[in-house]
Design a protein around this motif. Structure first.
Motif, short mmCIF file in Angstrom:
data_model
loop_
_atom_site.label_atom_id
_atom_site.label_comp_id
_atom_site.label_asym_id
_atom_site.label_seq_id
_atom_site.Cartn_x
_atom_site.Cartn_y
_atom_site.Cartn_z
N ALA A 354 0.86 -1.19 0.00
CA ALA A 354 0.00 0.00 0.00
C ALA A 354 0.89 1.24 0.00
N ASP A 355 0.29 2.40 -0.30
CA ASP A 355 1.01 3.67 -0.24
C ASP A 355 1.38 3.97 1.22
N GLY A 356 2.55 4.56 1.43
CA GLY A 356 2.94 4.91 2.78
C GLY A 356 4.31 5.54 2.85
N VAL A 357 4.84 5.65 4.08
CA VAL A 357 6.15 6.25 4.33
C VAL A 357 6.99 5.25 5.12
N VAL A 358 8.24 5.06 4.70
CA VAL A 358 9.16 4.14 5.37
C VAL A 358 9.58 4.75 6.71
N THR A 359 9.28 4.04 7.80
CA THR A 359 9.65 4.52 9.14
C THR A 359 10.90 3.83 9.67
N TYR A 360 11.27 2.69 9.10
CA TYR A 360 12.48 1.99 9.54
C TYR A 360 12.97 1.11 8.40
N ALA A 361 14.28 1.13 8.16
CA ALA A 361 14.90 0.29 7.13
C ALA A 361 16.30 -0.06 7.60
N GLY A 362 16.45 -1.27 8.15
CA GLY A 362 17.76 -1.67 8.66
C GLY A 362 17.68 -3.02 9.35
N TRP A 363 18.65 -3.26 10.26
CA TRP A 363 18.74 -4.54 10.95
C TRP A 363 18.04 -4.45 12.30
N GLN A 364 17.26 -5.48 12.63
CA GLN A 364 16.61 -5.56 13.94
C GLN A 364 16.69 -6.99 14.41
N SER A 365 17.04 -7.16 15.68
CA SER A 365 17.26 -8.49 16.25
C SER A 365 16.06 -9.39 15.99
N GLY A 366 16.35 -10.59 15.55
CA GLY A 366 15.30 -11.56 15.27
C GLY A 366 14.72 -11.39 13.88
N TYR A 367 14.40 -10.15 13.49
CA TYR A 367 13.83 -9.87 12.18
C TYR A 367 14.89 -9.86 11.07
N GLY A 368 16.15 -9.65 11.45
CA GLY A 368 17.17 -9.48 10.42
C GLY A 368 16.99 -8.14 9.73
N ARG A 369 17.19 -8.14 8.41
CA ARG A 369 16.96 -6.91 7.64
C ARG A 369 15.46 -6.73 7.47
N ILE A 370 14.95 -5.58 7.95
CA ILE A 370 13.51 -5.36 7.99
C ILE A 370 13.18 -3.96 7.49
N VAL A 371 12.00 -3.83 6.85
CA VAL A 371 11.45 -2.54 6.42
C VAL A 371 10.09 -2.37 7.07
N LYS A 372 9.87 -1.21 7.69
CA LYS A 372 8.58 -0.88 8.29
C LYS A 372 7.99 0.31 7.52
N ILE A 373 6.72 0.22 7.16
CA ILE A 373 6.05 1.27 6.38
C ILE A 373 4.79 1.68 7.13
N ARG A 374 4.63 3.00 7.33
CA ARG A 374 3.43 3.54 7.97
C ARG A 374 2.44 3.94 6.88
N HIS A 375 1.20 3.47 6.99
CA HIS A 375 0.14 3.76 6.03
C HIS A 375 -0.96 4.60 6.70
N GLU A 376 -1.97 4.91 5.93
CA GLU A 376 -3.14 5.62 6.47
C GLU A 376 -3.95 4.68 7.36
N PHE A 377 -4.90 5.26 8.09
CA PHE A 377 -5.87 4.54 8.91
C PHE A 377 -5.21 3.80 10.08
N GLY A 378 -4.01 4.28 10.52
CA GLY A 378 -3.34 3.66 11.64
C GLY A 378 -2.72 2.31 11.34
N VAL A 379 -2.43 2.02 10.08
CA VAL A 379 -1.92 0.71 9.66
C VAL A 379 -0.41 0.80 9.43
N GLU A 380 0.32 -0.26 9.87
CA GLU A 380 1.75 -0.39 9.61
C GLU A 380 2.01 -1.80 9.08
N THR A 381 2.91 -1.90 8.07
CA THR A 381 3.30 -3.21 7.55
C THR A 381 4.80 -3.40 7.77
N ARG A 382 5.18 -4.69 7.98
CA ARG A 382 6.58 -5.03 8.21
C ARG A 382 6.99 -6.16 7.26
#
Length: 441
Positions: A354-382
């Protein structure tokens, strides 16, 4: 000590599994291992079960792989079909809207012509009445003149013979002039009356023709309105069902999208027919209702771009782990799985859902390389366990943008993408959104 039952059982099995001895010879000694019939049967059964299990497991893996590929191909075809249908409906909607506006303009022009003809008809009727009044006045004047002429004749009869001849000549000349004026006035009046009557008949005929044309235009407008209403119902209903199937409040979503596109001249600028504070006609009410449905369709289409209804993987994949409690593949403990896993080869493209803004792009424990995107309506995808990240923090992305490559980073047992959807920070099942859009995109 072997029992008689065991001995009898071995005797029965000797027909298929005769007793065998396995000799083991060394430099100083020779030993053997006795393979009794029941021991051979147990080994044979175990080998058979192992081979059968390997065949069945291989068949299941192949079927899952083929089924996943067919599912993605079918989803891609369904998406292309629906997009083509949406584009066709949008073109038809624009064409019907243009036809409706042109028909409305023709209708208004015809009404103006009818109004002008009615005005001319009323003016002709007024002139006819004025001429009738003038004729009555002339007739009254003529009767008065005739009476005066008779009175003059009686006076002339009383005069002398000499004076009578002269007066008679003068009276006759005056009467002739008066009669000529009256006849000329009557002739002009009759001619003008005939012209007015002809104009009135022509005006009535033209008005009837215009009324017939208006009825035809109304029938055409009604047909256009019906087609537009059916097209709007076909377009809006699947989108509304998609949002409701995902558990989203459609009224709240549409209000949020509308507030974000409230500027004048934008794609969602309110549109309606205006009558300058006059009462709306039934056609104008119907047209405004269709325009409101068009506005609602545009709101739904924008909201669909901002909600995660797409699948993050477009290539062939295998669905390896659902949302919910499961046995962790690495630690072995029973834990909550906050997303779903799609397995495919390393390097497989991963796309924003979906359309959104990248809030995190890097390494996170357990997740490895991860991208988090904030969308409308209070939705976030990982999107986790990537082998390569192709976006940066703060970057705006659109639905379908390539954000990274599938990998095996972090706590992972193989190449896959861990996909999460969170609403107001709480994880929800991503398949709810993907399944809701299955018959739409």
């Amino acid at each position: 000590m072997r029992t008689r039952l065991a001995i009898r059982f071995d005797t029965m099995l000797e027909a298929w599994f005769p007793e065998r001895r396995l000799f083991l010879k060394s430099d100083t000694d020779t030993r053997f291992i006795r393979l009794r019939p029941h021991t051979q049967m147990i080994g044979f059964a175990g080998s058979t079960l192992l081979v059968a299990w390997a065949i069945i497991a291989t068949a299941i893996i192949l079927m899952d792989s083929i089924g996943a590929g067919n599912f993605r191909d079918q989803a891609r075809r369904d998406q292309q079909t629906y997009e083509a249908r949406l584009n066709a409906l949008a073109q038809e909607r624009d064409a019907r809207a243009s036809e409706a506006q042109a028909a409305q303009e023709r209708f208004n022009s015809t009404l103006e012509q009818v109004s002008q003809m009615q005005t001319e008809l009323l003016a002709s009727e007024t002139r006819r009445r004025e001429l009738e009044t003038g004729i009555d006045v002339i007739q009254t004047t003529l009767r008065r003149t005739l009476k005066e002429r008779d009175a003059i004749k009686r006076k002339v009869a009383a005069l002398t013979d000499g004076d009578q001849s002269a007066s008679q000549a003068n009276v006759t000349e005056a009467e002739s002039e008066a009669m000529d004026m009256v006849i000329a006035a009557l002739a002009d009046t009759a001619t003008e009356r005939d012209i007015i009557a002809t104009d009135a008949r022509d005006a009535v005929k033209t008005a009837k023709e215009l009324e017939f044309q208006i009825r035809l235009m109304q029938d055409q407008n009604d047909q256009i309105f019906r087609q537009l209403e059916e097209a709007m119902a076909v377009s809006v209903k699947p989108l509304d069902k998609m949002f409701r199937s995902a558990g989203m409040n459609t009224e709240t979503i549409l209000d949020q999208v509308r507030s974000g596109y409230s500027g004048q001249g934008g794609p969602l600028m309110p549109i309606s027919f205006s009558t300058k504070s006059q009462e709306l006609t039934p056609d104008e009410v119907r047209a405004n209702r269709i325009l409101q449905q068009m506005d609602k369709l545009n709101l739904y289409r924008i909201a669909a771009e901002k909600a995660p209804f797409n699948n993050p993987v477009r290539a062939s994949f295998r669905f390896t782990s659902p949302f919910g409690n499961r046995r962790h593949p690495v630690t072995g403990g029973n834990r909550m799985h906050d997303g779903v896993d799609f397995a495919a080869p390393i390097g497989t493209d991963i796309f924003a859902t979906a359309d959104g803004v990248v809030t995190y792009a890097g390494w996170q424990s357990g997740y490895g390389r991860i991208v988090k995107i904030r969308h409308e309506f209070g939705v976030e995808t990982r999107y986790a366990h990537m082998s390569r990240i192709r976006v940066k923090k703060g970057q705006k992305v659109s639905r379908g943008d390539h954000i990274g490559d599938m990998g095996n980073s972090g706590r992972s047992t193989g190449s896959h993408v861990h996909y999460e959807v969170r609403v107001n920070g709480k994880p929800v099942n991503p398949m709810t959104y993907i399944k809701a859009a299955r018959n739409v995109f």
